[in-house]
Design an enzyme around this catalytic site. Sequence first.
Site, PDB file in Angstrom:
ATOM      1  N   CYS A  31      36.267  12.202  33.391  1.00  0.00           N
ATOM      2  CA  CYS A  31      34.839  12.412  33.639  1.00  0.00           C
ATOM      3  C   CYS A  31      34.517  12.180  35.112  1.00  0.00           C
ATOM      4  CB  CYS A  31      34.049  11.457  32.736  1.00  0.00           C
ATOM      5  SG  CYS A  31      32.329  11.225  33.188  1.00  0.00           S
ATOM      6  N   CYS A  34      31.655   9.801  35.906  1.00  0.00           N
ATOM      7  CA  CYS A  34      32.065   8.419  35.608  1.00  0.00           C
ATOM      8  C   CYS A  34      32.802   7.826  36.808  1.00  0.00           C
ATOM      9  CB  CYS A  34      32.991   8.364  34.394  1.00  0.00           C
ATOM     10  SG  CYS A  34      32.251   8.965  32.870  1.00  0.00           S
TER      11      CYS A  34
END
Length: 107
Positions: A31, A34
């Site tokens: 991600c 993230c």
Amino acid sequence: MSTRDVTDATFEAEVLKSEKTIMVDFWAPWCGPCRAVSPILDQIAAENADKIDIVKINVDDNPETAMKYQITSIPAMKVFQGGEVVKSVIGAKPKPALEADLAEFLA
């Protein structure tokens, strides 16, 4: 002190039973947002170590906890006090926005 990792196995002891306010960052290695928010969380954790602990849980490796808290998009951050979720923050944000979201816990 920066962030540390928790797992399905350690979540209850490290988060739910903690006497401190804990923010849990639900993330995954693939991600991009993230990874972008991770150093910001490390900074907030270091600057506010006396007020809040920030832990990270990899949703791919720890699906039980992710399912329990109905994590459908990441990054998702949940603030816990006394074993209960008291705030949810979804998505990567710049540091000032995250600090504003967490202001009540950092005061």
